[in-house]
Design a protein around this motif. Structure first.
Motif, PDB file in Angstrom:
ATOM      1  N   UNK A 220       0.837  -1.203   0.000  1.00 40.02           N
ATOM      2  CA  UNK A 220       0.000   0.000   0.000  1.00 40.02           C
ATOM      3  C   UNK A 220       0.870   1.252   0.000  1.00 40.02           C
ATOM      4  N   UNK A 222       3.716   1.687  -1.315  1.00 38.36           N
ATOM      5  CA  UNK A 222       4.385   1.896  -2.598  1.00 38.36           C
ATOM      6  C   UNK A 222       3.413   2.076  -3.756  1.00 38.36           C
ATOM      7  N   UNK A 223       2.105   1.935  -3.487  1.00 39.93           N
ATOM      8  CA  UNK A 223       1.123   1.931  -4.574  1.00 39.93           C
ATOM      9  C   UNK A 223       0.677   3.349  -4.903  1.00 39.93           C
ATOM     10  N   UNK A 224       0.046   3.524  -6.064  1.00 40.15           N
ATOM     11  CA  UNK A 224      -0.553   4.826  -6.374  1.00 40.15           C
ATOM     12  C   UNK A 224      -1.546   5.259  -5.295  1.00 40.15           C
ATOM     13  N   UNK A 225      -2.263   4.287  -4.755  1.00 34.73           N
ATOM     14  CA  UNK A 225      -3.209   4.589  -3.675  1.00 34.73           C
ATOM     15  C   UNK A 225      -2.483   5.214  -2.488  1.00 34.73           C
ATOM     16  N   UNK A 227       0.328   6.758  -2.594  1.00 37.35           N
ATOM     17  CA  UNK A 227       0.792   8.087  -3.019  1.00 37.35           C
ATOM     18  C   UNK A 227      -0.310   9.129  -2.819  1.00 37.35           C
ATOM     19  N   UNK A 228      -1.534   8.747  -3.177  1.00 36.99           N
ATOM     20  CA  UNK A 228      -2.669   9.664  -3.000  1.00 36.99           C
ATOM     21  C   UNK A 228      -2.874   9.976  -1.519  1.00 36.99           C
ATOM     22  N   UNK A 230      -0.616  10.012   0.807  1.00 42.29           N
ATOM     23  CA  UNK A 230       0.422  10.946   1.250  1.00 42.29           C
ATOM     24  C   UNK A 230       0.139  12.343   0.704  1.00 42.29           C
ATOM     25  N   UNK A 249     -10.784   8.276  -0.700  1.00 43.48           N
ATOM     26  CA  UNK A 249      -9.429   7.831  -0.350  1.00 43.48           C
ATOM     27  C   UNK A 249      -9.257   7.748   1.161  1.00 43.48           C
ATOM     28  N   UNK A 252     -11.326   4.865   2.516  1.00 43.01           N
ATOM     29  CA  UNK A 252     -10.708   3.564   2.272  1.00 43.01           C
ATOM     30  C   UNK A 252      -9.566   3.324   3.254  1.00 43.01           C
TER      31      UNK A 252
END
Lengths: 406, 251
Positions: A220, A222-225, A227-228, A230, A249, A252
């Motif tokens: 999680x 390292x994922x785009x999710x 990133x969002x 952060x 976001x 979730x």
């Protein structure tokens, strides 16, 4: 490998190795020696390391990534415990259905609480989660007694139906919790020289799940999710004007961390099949906040270190009593000994919270990045000593953005 | 019909009529500047385009659809990107991560639970982001922490983040505010370059006449919440009403 970068794979394997060797690593002093009270290699404590590690890893997904500070995560821990114990009562003493139900129920619970609480951010969000958790605590304590068994706590009894498993074990007691026959309480004791290492089935069960939980959170992060999440922490305005809806976001992230807490609660009940309302109290919610901050918010290792640190010192400091102190300070002259013991006894035994408070303040003041930052500083100092005279002047190089997990 | 059609927009804050009756049409592929003295309602007007404010009266149509009542992220997904007066970037993230976020937003929409993919594995998005960084001359700063950069670089990054989404309309709220002359000229060059390279419509709110006259193709002068005139830069320069209301007072 496993969808991870080389560095992360190495990191994961180090964590696996450390977890597997915990029963040995935590038993550095021989049995019977004066220092053996600092050993922590017994099942009950090791299980707590793994379980609270999971709790803190999950909490870090919400707090570390999005910056939303929940003060009510113990509610999910409690809900998880109750769900698991109900499974033990109704279905069987196998821990698997209990844990699965714990995750599902706490996830649904988090969905409802998160949906309402995430309408606000900052301190208002924290207060809302705190209010929800205290509400759950009071409900569990009083109104919901038929489900939670109120003050006494929910326990497994001989009269429970347990439709898929044994109702009563051969010895006339309630059967022990097990994983397809592997009893959680069973241990293998291996004496080596003066040492005795305990390899407990329950600990290894928790450890395997903890590693899975750690792996998931690594993915999680390292994922785009991730990133969002952060991005939500640094600038929600920019995020909204970049075409992203921050609400789903954060929701979730809240539900995922709630499920982690539920999993931890289910495991607590699996190791010791009872659930009480005090598990949902605000002090328990505060504890996971302390663990995360103490270890290092937003880092991968931080929450685990913090959880281990707090649980270890809680255990060790609580064990020290006046007699032990007398033994330690017996070399001092009488008057001075009395005084030193008088001061020290406030910090040990039931006064452990005073020590934890002082430790926490010290970390926040001197190491705002938690124990992980402490480790990094030591690492940097060692490196600098090695490459002394290299002329590598850190101040005159542009600062590189730090990788999330160090 | 223009890309952005503003009809009869009015906005009142308590006793203050911030916008009176604004009619404005931003044509496709033009750079349209909105100028006016302090308190003329320029920022209020811009905030009505992006969903931050809802006007009391009138309509704002973008590409034939109303933007009123929509949230900022929905409006962005329609194709409007915005550059802020003080650069809004993700300060804790590095430049490349800053660039990846708009790329994901453009491809995946307002929300997607992509928790089991890896940012680095999104090869075509990474490539797109890198190309954009090359275009704005920032590729060597890709690993730098965004918060530690100079204000000029932050502005440049913010523009790159907007442009990588290929917006139909780019809104710029005083893009050179607080900049040194050299930085201002760099920004003008950058915007000119962008304009040459791609079909893009820009609406600029600006104080600096130098910037306005070197970029704009159409200019609307706003005074006390109502448009005074709308014309080409050449005509605006010599317009007596404008001299009186704005240029005369400011210079």
């Amino acid at each position: 490998m496993l969808g991870l970068s080389k560095k992360d794979t190495k990191f994961l394997f180090i964590v696996i190795a450390l977890t597997a060797a915990t029963p040995i690593l935590l038993q550095p002093f021989p049995e019977g020696s004066a220092m053996s009270q600092f050993n922590a290699g017994y099942p009950d404590l090791m299980q707590r390391f793994a379980i609270f590690g999971i709790f803190a890893i999950g909490f870090n997904i919400l707090f570390g990534l999005t910056g939303y500070l929940s003060f009510g995560h113990a509610a999910f821990l409690g809900v998880g415990s109750y769900s698991a114990v109900w499974m033990f009562k109704l279905l069987s003493m196998n821990v698997l259905p209990g844990i699965i139900l714990a995750i599902i129920v706490s996830g649904l619970f988090a969905l409802v609480i998160g949906y309402v609480s995430l309408r606000r951010s900052g301190i208002y969000f924290s207060i809302l989660t705190l209010a929800f958790a205290q509400m759950s605590f009071n409900l569990a304590y009083s109104v919901l007694t038929p489900i939670t068994n109120g003050e006494t706590g929910l326990q497994v009894t001989l009269n429970d139906p347990r439709i898929l498993g044994q109702q009563v074990a051969a010895n006339g007691n309630v059967p022990p919790t097990n994983f397809f026959g592997l009893e959680m309480g069973s241990s293998l004791k291996i004496p080596v020289g003066g040492w005795e290492f305990t390899f407990n089935a329950g600990y290894y069960f928790c450890a395997v799940i903890a590693i899975l939980a750690f792996y998931l959170s690594l993915r999680i992060f390292r994922s785009p999710f991730g990133l969002m999440l952060r991005a939500i922490k640094t600038n929600q305005t920019r995020l909204n004007y970049t075409g992203l809806n921050s609400r789903p976001y954060t929701l979730a992230a809240f539900v995922i961390s709630g499920m982690y807490a539920g999993l931890a609660g289910g495991l607590l009940a699996s190791m010791d099949p009872l659930a009480g309302a005090e598990r949902m109290q605000w002090t328990a919610s505060g504890e996971v906040v302390l663990m995360t901050i103490l270890g290092g918010v937003g880092t991968m290792m931080g929450p685990i270190l913090g959880a281990g640190f707090i649980k270890y010192f809680e255990n060790i400091f609580s064990k020290i009593n006046e007699n032990v102190l007398h033994q330690w300070f017996s070399f001092l002259p009488d008057g001075l000994e009395g005084f030193v013991i008088w001061v020290a006894e406030h910090f040990v035994g039931s006064g452990w919270h005073l020590t934890s408070g002082v430790l926490f303040m010290m970390v926040v003041i001197f190491l705002p990045g938690g124990l992980v930052e402490g480790g990094q500083r030591i690492g940097k100092k060692l490196k600098r000593k090695k490459s002394d005279g290299d002329g590598d002047d850190a101040e005159h190089h542009p600062k590189q953005s730090p990788h999330v997990a160090e | 019909m223009g890309l952005l059609e503003v009809k009869g927009v009015g906005k009142r804050f308590g006793g203050l009529q911030a916008l009176g009756d604004v009619n404005l049409s931003v044509q496709e592929n033009t750079v349209h500047a909105i100028i006016g003295p302090n308190g003329a309602g320029k920022s209020t007007l811009l905030n009505c385009f992006v969903g931050k404010l809802i006007p009391d009266t009138g309509s704002v149509m973008f590409n034939g659809q109303s933007v009123l009542g929509r949230t900022p992220f929905e409006i962005n997904q329609m194709g409007i990107s915005r550059v802020f007066q003080t650069p809004e970037i993700f300060g804790d993230l590095n430049v490349m991560e800053n660039m990846m976020i708009p790329c994901f937003a453009k491809r995946d929409g307002a929300f997607r639970l992509h928790a089991f993919e890896t940012v680095e594995n999104e090869k075509d998005l990474v490539e797109k982001a890198e190309q954009m960084l090359i275009d704005v001359n920032m590729i060597d700063k890709r690993h730098m922490n965004a918060a530690s950069m100079s204000r000029g670089d932050k502005r440049r990054l913010e523009m790159a983040m907007c442009l990588v989404q290929d917006p139909k309309l780019l809104l710029l709220d005083e893009p050179t505010a607080g900049m040194a002359r050299a930085d201002t000229n760099n920004t003008i060059d950058l915007l000119k370059e962008i304009k040459e390279k791609r079909d893009i419509t820009m609406a600029i709110i600006e104080h600096d006449m130098h910037v306005v006259f070197s970029l704009a193709e159409r200019i609307t002068v706003l005074a006390q919440g109502t448009p005074l005139v709308e014309d080409t830069p050449e005509n605006i320069k010599g317009h007596p009403k404008v001299q009186e209301a704005y240029l005369g007072e400011a210079h």
